[in-house]
Motif scaffolding. Sequence first.
Motif, PDB file in Angstrom:
ATOM      1  N   GLN A 169      24.701  -9.939  38.918  1.00  0.00           N
ATOM      2  CA  GLN A 169      25.229 -10.021  40.279  1.00  0.00           C
ATOM      3  C   GLN A 169      25.618  -8.645  40.824  1.00  0.00           C
ATOM      4  N   TYR A 170      26.131  -7.794  39.962  1.00  0.00           N
ATOM      5  CA  TYR A 170      26.488  -6.425  40.352  1.00  0.00           C
ATOM      6  C   TYR A 170      25.258  -5.704  40.910  1.00  0.00           C
ATOM      7  N   LYS A 171      24.158  -5.836  40.190  1.00  0.00           N
ATOM      8  CA  LYS A 171      22.925  -5.183  40.631  1.00  0.00           C
ATOM      9  C   LYS A 171      22.443  -5.752  41.954  1.00  0.00           C
ATOM     10  N   GLY A 172      22.632  -7.061  42.144  1.00  0.00           N
ATOM     11  CA  GLY A 172      22.227  -7.676  43.398  1.00  0.00           C
ATOM     12  C   GLY A 172      22.982  -7.107  44.585  1.00  0.00           C
ATOM     13  N   GLY A 173      24.304  -6.940  44.424  1.00  0.00           N
ATOM     14  CA  GLY A 173      25.096  -6.330  45.487  1.00  0.00           C
ATOM     15  C   GLY A 173      24.678  -4.899  45.751  1.00  0.00           C
ATOM     16  N   TYR A 174      24.340  -4.195  44.677  1.00  0.00           N
ATOM     17  CA  TYR A 174      23.901  -2.800  44.802  1.00  0.00           C
ATOM     18  C   TYR A 174      22.575  -2.729  45.567  1.00  0.00           C
ATOM     19  N   ILE A 175      21.633  -3.609  45.209  1.00  0.00           N
ATOM     20  CA  ILE A 175      20.314  -3.601  45.856  1.00  0.00           C
ATOM     21  C   ILE A 175      20.448  -3.849  47.358  1.00  0.00           C
ATOM     22  N   ALA A 176      21.309  -4.826  47.725  1.00  0.00           N
ATOM     23  CA  ALA A 176      21.490  -5.149  49.144  1.00  0.00           C
ATOM     24  C   ALA A 176      22.043  -3.949  49.911  1.00  0.00           C
ATOM     25  N   GLY A 177      23.088  -3.328  49.364  1.00  0.00           N
ATOM     26  CA  GLY A 177      23.685  -2.168  50.020  1.00  0.00           C
ATOM     27  C   GLY A 177      22.735  -0.990  50.086  1.00  0.00           C
ATOM     28  N   ASP A 178      22.001  -0.765  49.008  1.00  0.00           N
ATOM     29  CA  ASP A 178      21.067   0.349  48.951  1.00  0.00           C
ATOM     30  C   ASP A 178      19.972   0.197  50.004  1.00  0.00           C
ATOM     31  N   GLU A 199      31.124 -14.197  40.495  1.00  0.00           N
ATOM     32  CA  GLU A 199      29.879 -13.698  41.082  1.00  0.00           C
ATOM     33  C   GLU A 199      30.127 -12.845  42.319  1.00  0.00           C
ATOM     34  N   PHE A 200      30.986 -13.315  43.200  1.00  0.00           N
ATOM     35  CA  PHE A 200      31.203 -12.601  44.453  1.00  0.00           C
ATOM     36  C   PHE A 200      31.953 -11.290  44.231  1.00  0.00           C
ATOM     37  N   GLU A 201      32.860 -11.280  43.278  1.00  0.00           N
ATOM     38  CA  GLU A 201      33.536 -10.025  42.937  1.00  0.00           C
ATOM     39  C   GLU A 201      32.531  -8.997  42.427  1.00  0.00           C
ATOM     40  N   GLN A 202      31.577  -9.450  41.596  1.00  0.00           N
ATOM     41  CA  GLN A 202      30.569  -8.536  41.050  1.00  0.00           C
ATOM     42  C   GLN A 202      29.636  -8.024  42.150  1.00  0.00           C
ATOM     43  N   ARG A 203      29.280  -8.894  43.083  1.00  0.00           N
ATOM     44  CA  ARG A 203      28.425  -8.466  44.185  1.00  0.00           C
ATOM     45  C   ARG A 203      29.137  -7.420  45.040  1.00  0.00           C
ATOM     46  N   THR A 204      30.431  -7.625  45.260  1.00  0.00           N
ATOM     47  CA  THR A 204      31.210  -6.669  46.039  1.00  0.00           C
ATOM     48  C   THR A 204      31.288  -5.328  45.331  1.00  0.00           C
ATOM     49  N   GLU A 205      31.509  -5.356  44.015  1.00  0.00           N
ATOM     50  CA  GLU A 205      31.600  -4.109  43.260  1.00  0.00           C
ATOM     51  C   GLU A 205      30.279  -3.346  43.289  1.00  0.00           C
ATOM     52  N   GLY A 206      29.172  -4.058  43.183  1.00  0.00           N
ATOM     53  CA  GLY A 206      27.871  -3.403  43.269  1.00  0.00           C
ATOM     54  C   GLY A 206      27.634  -2.805  44.639  1.00  0.00           C
ATOM     55  N   PHE A 207      28.070  -3.526  45.679  1.00  0.00           N
ATOM     56  CA  PHE A 207      27.936  -3.053  47.055  1.00  0.00           C
ATOM     57  C   PHE A 207      28.765  -1.784  47.264  1.00  0.00           C
ATOM     58  N   LYS A 208      29.977  -1.767  46.728  1.00  0.00           N
ATOM     59  CA  LYS A 208      30.840  -0.581  46.852  1.00  0.00           C
ATOM     60  C   LYS A 208      30.229   0.619  46.140  1.00  0.00           C
ATOM     61  N   ALA A 209      29.660   0.360  44.959  1.00  0.00           N
ATOM     62  CA  ALA A 209      29.133   1.457  44.134  1.00  0.00           C
ATOM     63  C   ALA A 209      28.014   2.214  44.826  1.00  0.00           C
ATOM     64  N   VAL A 210      27.217   1.510  45.630  1.00  0.00           N
ATOM     65  CA  VAL A 210      26.082   2.182  46.271  1.00  0.00           C
ATOM     66  C   VAL A 210      26.553   3.208  47.299  1.00  0.00           C
ATOM     67  N   PHE A 211      27.705   2.965  47.929  1.00  0.00           N
ATOM     68  CA  PHE A 211      28.254   3.939  48.867  1.00  0.00           C
ATOM     69  C   PHE A 211      28.603   5.237  48.133  1.00  0.00           C
ATOM     70  N   LYS A 212      29.224   5.081  46.978  1.00  0.00           N
ATOM     71  CA  LYS A 212      29.602   6.255  46.185  1.00  0.00           C
ATOM     72  C   LYS A 212      28.367   7.039  45.761  1.00  0.00           C
ATOM     73  N   ASP A 213      27.328   6.329  45.339  1.00  0.00           N
ATOM     74  CA  ASP A 213      26.108   7.000  44.880  1.00  0.00           C
ATOM     75  C   ASP A 213      25.382   7.713  46.016  1.00  0.00           C
ATOM     76  N   HIS A 214      25.579   7.242  47.245  1.00  0.00           N
ATOM     77  CA  HIS A 214      24.972   7.890  48.413  1.00  0.00           C
ATOM     78  C   HIS A 214      25.939   8.887  49.069  1.00  0.00           C
ATOM     79  N   PHE A 251      26.167  -7.509  55.375  1.00  0.00           N
ATOM     80  CA  PHE A 251      25.761  -8.035  54.071  1.00  0.00           C
ATOM     81  C   PHE A 251      26.595  -9.287  53.810  1.00  0.00           C
ATOM     82  N   ALA A 252      25.975 -10.466  53.938  1.00  0.00           N
ATOM     83  CA  ALA A 252      26.641 -11.729  53.631  1.00  0.00           C
ATOM     84  C   ALA A 252      26.272 -12.105  52.203  1.00  0.00           C
ATOM     85  N   GLN A 253      27.279 -12.349  51.377  1.00  0.00           N
ATOM     86  CA  GLN A 253      27.026 -12.498  49.948  1.00  0.00           C
ATOM     87  C   GLN A 253      26.529 -13.881  49.533  1.00  0.00           C
TER      88      GLN A 253
END
Length: 343
Positions: A169-178, A199-214, A251-253
């Motif tokens: 789920q983390y990766k899914g949130g990351y992919i959406a944000g990316d 699941e939703f917490e993991q999606r949020t964390e993945g989404f947040k992480a992509v901002f940091k990576d960019h 991004f709707a989870q």
Amino acid sequence: MAITTKDIAKMANVSQSTVSRCLNDSPMISEKTKRKVWKIAQEHGFQFNANARSLSANKTNTIGVILPKSLFGQGIEVYFSSWQNEIIETLEQMQMDVISSFFENRFTEQNNIERFIAAKKVDGLIIMEPSLDDKSIEALEKTEVPFIFCKYLPPFYKTKDVDFVCVDQYKGGYIAGDHLIKLGHRNIMCLSANISGGEFEQRTEGFKAVFKDHHLLYDDDKLFHGDTTFHSGYRLIKENMDILKDVTAIFAQNDLMALGAISALKELDIKVPNEIAVIGFDDIELCTFYKPYLSTIHQPIKEIATLTCKRLLEKLNSTSTMKQKLEISPTLVIRDSCGGGKV
């Protein structure tokens, strides 16, 4: 004179134990060998006595599927039914009977995991309940009934050795944000949900992480929580219209909230994706029912169901205590709602 498994073994040039495994659809035997043995058995009128086998092996040929106690009343039954159907269909293809039950009886509150184990109703368990109590965990640890977690990562997996198959789920949130960021979006509204399972917490964390990576600033003020329903996605947009002037993407989870958000945006005369892009999560059938077709993160439900069932049958036919932990990657499905091309 009736043909026996010994006769079939001789004709197929395999051992008698291999014939037995083929007739019981063991995952330990190749599909080619199974087809060969079954063809010989059928051509010579072999009568496979499943009841006798069940009694001699002290087996029920039945798998228990434990559904989440929160399934109904959360607005997720449309989405969750596809998971349940895939698992049941896969088990039936494997010639196993299925008992589907909620984690607990909704009237007596009796724990169905404990009840199945005590009554010896099932040979194995597929558990889709995301939050087990200590009593259930203790019952599972003591039982010899094989079990595997599916869909939800058990919260105690870091401290206890268990089998599970789930989606990353983390990766899914990351992919959406990316994807949205690579399309040029920086002000992104995020619609999540406060329900059990992580699941939703993991999606949020993945989404947040992509901002940091960019190397971008993540704005927590643009994160809102609904309850996974179409109505909650619609409501969150209508209740937060004041921030929409600064938002270029959402991004709707889950897909139902995404579709609800698009409905609200249409009423506000905001064009999707020209003015605000929208991406969902799950890839339910409704994604292509209404225009614009919804871009989303696809969860490979059929693959998860197949891997879960095959792994459980492996456990039923093996004495190995090794655990298998599988996190399957979701994938991006680009359609109309967020631009950047479509499929």
